[in-house]
Design a protein around this motif. Structure first.
Motif, short mmCIF file in Angstrom:
data_model
loop_
_atom_site.label_atom_id
_atom_site.label_comp_id
_atom_site.label_asym_id
_atom_site.label_seq_id
_atom_site.Cartn_x
_atom_site.Cartn_y
_atom_site.Cartn_z
N ASP A 15 -1.63 9.48 9.73
CA ASP A 15 -2.84 9.45 9.36
C ASP A 15 -3.83 8.58 9.74
O ASP A 15 -3.32 7.45 10.39
CB ASP A 15 -3.00 9.53 7.74
N SER B 129 0.59 -1.27 -0.04
CA SER B 129 0.03 -0.21 0.14
C SER B 129 1.07 1.10 -0.02
O SER B 129 1.67 1.43 0.78
CB SER B 129 -0.95 -0.07 1.17
N TRP C 43 -5.52 6.21 8.36
CA TRP C 43 -5.35 4.94 7.82
C TRP C 43 -4.42 4.20 8.50
O TRP C 43 -4.50 2.90 9.03
CB TRP C 43 -4.85 4.99 6.35
N ARG D 27 -0.23 3.94 1.25
CA ARG D 27 -0.18 4.91 2.20
C ARG D 27 0.46 4.31 3.24
O ARG D 27 0.61 4.88 4.54
CB ARG D 27 -1.54 4.79 2.69
#
Ligand code: HEM
Length: 145
Positions: free
Chosen positions: A74, A64, A76, A66
């Motif tokens: 963040d 990912s 997530w 992210r």
């Protein structure tokens, strides 16, 4: 694979807790013997699901964009961290459940009627309820990621 392992593990725990246990309580000794056999067989599926979830979760995480190592800036990343903590707790409770179910199925539990067996029967129900609650929390975190 990741979602499937969550379904097998959490679905199985819910089936045991909400379907099998209430019926066994009504039916008596013969049903208790069956429940022990089913619990022992299900723990094999638990370990298969846990390993699959850990492996696929790690792959999903590493692939990912992210995911940044040790950065929880963040939502997530924070939800992922919380899910990983829940996963470790679920494995801890699964260990406890497997050990207690082995004892309850062994001759030294005197068919589940000595003091230790009575305590374990209560603990098994507690651990299962806690695991189901943790699993639901992890699913909600996953949906919110
Ligand atoms: C505690 C048990 C866990 C449950 C019930 C669970 C459940 C799920 C579900 C249902 C999804 C799909 C979400 C979606 O597509 O919307 C998902 C995605 C994911 N899970 Fe898990 N998971 C668990 C543990 C883990 C662990 C231990 C890791 C990492 C080692 C992990 C890493 C991930 C990642 C990276 C994604 C993809 C998120 C994204 O694409 O944004 N999960 N998980």
């Amino acid at each position: 694979m990741h979602i499937f392992s969550a379904i097998v593990w959490l679905g199985g725990l819910m089936y045991q807790g909400a379907v099998v246990s209430p019926v066994v309580q009504q039916q008596g000794e013969a049903a208790r013997v069956l429940q022990k056999m089913m619990g022992k067989r299900f723990s094999g599926f638990v370990w298969m699901s846990a390993w699959t979830m850990a492996a696929t979760g790690t792959i999903l995480m590493l692939l990912s964009p992210r995911f940044i190592w040790f950065r929880y800036a963040d939502r997530w990343s924070v939800y992922l961290l919380l899910k990983q903590i829940i996963f470790i707790l679920l494995v801890f409770y699964a260990f406890g459940l497997a050990r207690m179910e082995v004892y309850l199925g062994s001759p030294s539990s005197n068919g589940g009627f000595n003091e230790r067996a009575e305590l374990y029967k209560m603990r098994v129900a507690q651990y299962r309820t806690i695991s189901i609650a943790l699993g639901i929390a992890a699913m909600l975190l996953a949906a919110a990621m």
